[in-house]
Each structure stands twice: as C-alpha cells, then as structure tokens.
Motif scaffolding. Structure first.
Motif, PDB file in Angstrom:
ATOM      1  N   GLU A   1       0.825  -1.205   0.000  1.00  0.00           N
ATOM      2  CA  GLU A   1       0.000   0.000   0.000  1.00  0.00           C
ATOM      3  C   GLU A   1       0.862   1.259   0.000  1.00  0.00           C
ATOM      4  OE1 GLU A   1      -2.701  -0.256   3.232  1.00  0.00           O
ATOM      5  OE2 GLU A   1      -3.759  -2.007   2.444  1.00  0.00           O
ATOM      6  N   CYS A   2       1.968   1.231   0.742  1.00  0.00           N
ATOM      7  CA  CYS A   2       2.884   2.371   0.729  1.00  0.00           C
ATOM      8  C   CYS A   2       3.475   2.583  -0.662  1.00  0.00           C
ATOM      9  CB  CYS A   2       4.005   2.160   1.748  1.00  0.00           C
ATOM     10  SG  CYS A   2       3.543   2.499   3.454  1.00  0.00           S
TER      11      CYS A   2
ATOM     12  N   ARG B   1       2.164   1.633  -3.504  1.00  0.00           N
ATOM     13  CA  ARG B   1       1.099   2.118  -4.382  1.00  0.00           C
ATOM     14  C   ARG B   1       0.849   3.610  -4.196  1.00  0.00           C
ATOM     15  NH1 ARG B   1      -3.251  -2.715  -3.078  1.00  0.00           N
ATOM     16  NH2 ARG B   1      -2.317  -4.361  -4.405  1.00  0.00           N
ATOM     17  N   ALA B   2       0.989   4.069  -2.931  1.00  0.00           N
ATOM     18  CA  ALA B   2       0.733   5.476  -2.622  1.00  0.00           C
ATOM     19  C   ALA B   2       1.895   6.377  -3.005  1.00  0.00           C
ATOM     20  CB  ALA B   2       0.442   5.626  -1.134  1.00  0.00           C
TER      21      ALA B   2
ATOM     22  N   ARG C   1      -5.611  13.686   3.027  1.00  0.00           N
ATOM     23  CA  ARG C   1      -6.322  13.223   1.824  1.00  0.00           C
ATOM     24  C   ARG C   1      -7.564  14.066   1.556  1.00  0.00           C
ATOM     25  NH1 ARG C   1      -8.003   6.874   0.814  1.00  0.00           N
ATOM     26  NH2 ARG C   1      -8.716   7.095  -1.347  1.00  0.00           N
TER      27      ARG C   1
ATOM     28  N   ARG D   1       0.532   6.181   4.010  1.00  0.00           N
ATOM     29  CA  ARG D   1      -0.335   5.168   3.423  1.00  0.00           C
ATOM     30  C   ARG D   1      -1.800   5.582   3.493  1.00  0.00           C
ATOM     31  NH1 ARG D   1       0.928   1.368   6.589  1.00  0.00           N
ATOM     32  NH2 ARG D   1      -0.958   1.183   7.813  1.00  0.00           N
ATOM     33  N   THR D   2      -2.226   6.140   4.637  1.00  0.00           N
ATOM     34  CA  THR D   2      -3.624   6.540   4.797  1.00  0.00           C
ATOM     35  C   THR D   2      -3.978   7.689   3.876  1.00  0.00           C
ATOM     36  OG1 THR D   2      -3.398   5.909   7.127  1.00  0.00           O
ATOM     37  CG2 THR D   2      -5.379   7.111   6.512  1.00  0.00           C
ATOM     38  N   SER D   3      -3.001   8.550   3.587  1.00  0.00           N
ATOM     39  CA  SER D   3      -3.286   9.697   2.713  1.00  0.00           C
ATOM     40  C   SER D   3      -3.405   9.289   1.250  1.00  0.00           C
ATOM     41  CB  SER D   3      -2.181  10.750   2.851  1.00  0.00           C
ATOM     42  OG  SER D   3      -0.990  10.327   2.207  1.00  0.00           O
ATOM     43  N   ALA D   4      -3.113   8.028   0.942  1.00  0.00           N
ATOM     44  CA  ALA D   4      -3.189   7.519  -0.440  1.00  0.00           C
ATOM     45  C   ALA D   4      -2.336   8.354  -1.391  1.00  0.00           C
ATOM     46  CB  ALA D   4      -4.642   7.482  -0.921  1.00  0.00           C
ATOM     47  N   GLY D   5      -1.177   8.790  -0.923  1.00  0.00           N
ATOM     48  CA  GLY D   5      -0.263   9.544  -1.770  1.00  0.00           C
ATOM     49  C   GLY D   5      -0.471  11.041  -1.751  1.00  0.00           C
TER      50      GLY D   5
END
Length: 314
Positions: free
Chosen positions: A81-82, A84-85, A183, A209-213
């Motif tokens: 996930e990290c 991906r972000a 985010r 990760r929670t911020s999705a990048g």
C-alpha cells in the motif's frame, strides 16, 4: 678449464669477488629487522577470523535499522500500500526464503520501477525489527518527511485563485487521522495542513499510506507554537474556525467563502483552552440520531466538503 676467463666466450659476472660489487643500499639490513607485534587474527587479511569479520560487516550494512530519521514498515499489505501510494522509500528488504505471492511480487516490481534498492536479508534481521516476528518476510524503509514552514501554507494560497483553506490539528495523535485529513484537504482544494511540533501525530509511513499519496502533493507544516501561528494568521485576515461537537455555530451558518483555517481537535479531548480562545467561531456539525461526535478525520472531511460546496456556488 674451470675459472679460465680467457677462454673464448667467457664473461666475468659483475659483483663477483674478483671485481667490485654494488652495495644493497641497506635493503638486506632492513629485511632482517623485526616487524613488531603480530596483529590480531581478525586484522590479518587471509585469516579465517578476518574473513568472518568482513562477512559480518557486509551483512550488517544490509540490515534494516530504524533510527530517529527513518521508519520501517512491516507486513505485505502495509508495504504494498505504501508503494502504491508513492511513499518515497529508500530500501525494500525481503527475507531470504520468503514464500512468494501477488503482494510480494507487486512490491518488488513497484520498488524496481521506482528505483528503490531491493535487498535480501536474513529473516532473523527482520525478526529484530518487529513484534512477534509479524513482518511476513518484507519491510520497507521510509525516510523522514520534509515539513514546510507555517508561512509557506498561506504563501501557497496567495498564488492560487481560491482563498486560503488550511486545516490545523490540535491534540491529534493518531497518524491515520492525520493521513485521512491530508487526503480530504487534497480532495476539497485545500492548501495544506498545520500540526504542532510536540504532542501530535507526525507524517510517518502510516500517515503516508492513509493519505493515499496525497502527502506528496499537500504540504504539511510544523508549528513550534500552534497558538501563536493561529493568532498570526488571524491578524493577517484569515478566519480561524474551531471544530467541536459543542460549538455554538452551526455548520449551516458558516461562511467559508473567504480565507479559512479549520482547527480540528481530538475526538476525546476536543480543542485545548488556548486554541479555543484564538478561534473566531466554534462550529458544530448537525447530526441526526444519537451519535454524539464523529471521528476527527471524518468531521474535518464534512466541514471541508461544505466549504468547497459554498465556493463552487459563489
């Protein structure tokens, strides 16, 4: 006849006893001098002890280490996930003999495409970095986040056609809340997030990760004194709005057309006393049913969505 130097083809060699000799220049004398004490075994290049020491040093260089400046993300889902972000990782560690699956394959592929070094390490090295060995054979090393200055947030807003929209956090200690708020700020056209330097969640790998990048696009600033920063912003003409379940201003009555700083407190403690005093208004979200309060990141998203709606309709 032996020794007859007059015979045909005979050549007298230079340096024999029958002629002058050239001195050695002291080389033979130095050659017999003592070389001192014998070095320890691990310092002799070809000694087995030295080979073992060099091997241990090479392995030590490849081991993942968590310091004050880095963080290690463990587990297949968190790591992929990290990546991906778009978390700017510095190394991906894979334990030797790890069973492959889709997540591991994707992690290695994404790391290779991003130019992140991929290192194979002993499983025991990852065991030392985790609790109960729950790393699933993979770890990601993340560098420190480069925080902005509080003044940079309003400066960025000045270069935008939209009025300033910033979220400040008070008593938010969960990095997942921080990442979710970053985010939401990105989704609703905000210009940044302000956090206090102490007693606050920071931009860790979990927040990334929670911020999705979104943490790569939205600046996060650190304030040495949150109250002073809010007061300075208020003096510059920015409306400071506190968010609290017991606020005296309904969200429906909030005017978010102009420059706004939304201050979000924790779900349990709410806003601190000094921060509340520096707010121009304390806003509450109208809710149906018996729910007393919302999660801090959810509440921030609701207020940001309302401000974005008002600005679209102006």
């Amino acid at each position: 006849m032996a020794g007859n130097s007059q015979r045909r083809g005979a050549i007298r060699k230079a340096g024999t006893k029958k002629g002058p000799t050239v001195g050695s220049g002291g080389n033979r004398r130095r050659g017999v001098e003592g070389r001192g004490a014998t070095p320890p075994a691990h310092m002799r290049p070809h000694h087995p002890a030295a080979k073992r020491a060099n091997k241990a040093a090479r392995q030590q260089q490849g081991r993942p280490k968590k310091t004050d400046d880095t963080e290690i993300v463990l587990g297949r889902n968190p790591v992929v996930e990290c990546l991906r972000a778009g978390v700017p990782a510095t190394a991906l560690y894979v334990a030797l003999g790890t069973e492959n699956d889709e997540r591991l394959t994707e992690s290695v592929t994404r790391a290779a495409d991003a130019g992140i070094p991929i290192l194979e390490v002993a499983r025991v090295d990852l065991d030392r970095m985790s609790t109960n060995g729950l790393h699933q054979g993979i770890a990601l090393q993340v560098p420190p986040y480069n925080y902005a200055h509080p003044d940079d947030l309003l400066r960025a807003a000045a270069n935008d056609h939209e009025p300033a929209l910033v979220v400040a956090l008070d008593n938010i200690s969960d990095p997942r809340n921080l990442g979710a708020i970053v985010r939401s700020v990105a989704a609703f056209g905000g210009h940044g997030v302000l956090i206090p330097q102490r007693r606050s969640a920071s931009v860790t790998a979990v927040a990334w990760r929670t911020s999705a990048g979104a943490a790569a696009r939205i600046p996060v600033a650190r304030a040495t004194n949150l109250n002073r920063s809010l007061k300075d912003w208020a003096d510059s003409g920015v409306q400071v709005v506190g968010l609290d379940a017991e606020g005296d201003t309904n969200l429906d009555d909030l005017d978010g057309i102009g420059p706004v700083v939304v201050v979000v407190g924790s779900e349990g403690k709410g806003l601190s006393r000094l921060v509340r005093q520096n707010c121009d208004a304390i806003v509450s979200i109208p809710m149906a049913g018996e729910t007393e309060s919302l999660n801090a990141s959810v509440a921030a998203g609701v207020v940001l969505a309302e401000i974005a709606r008002q600005r679209r309709r102006r």
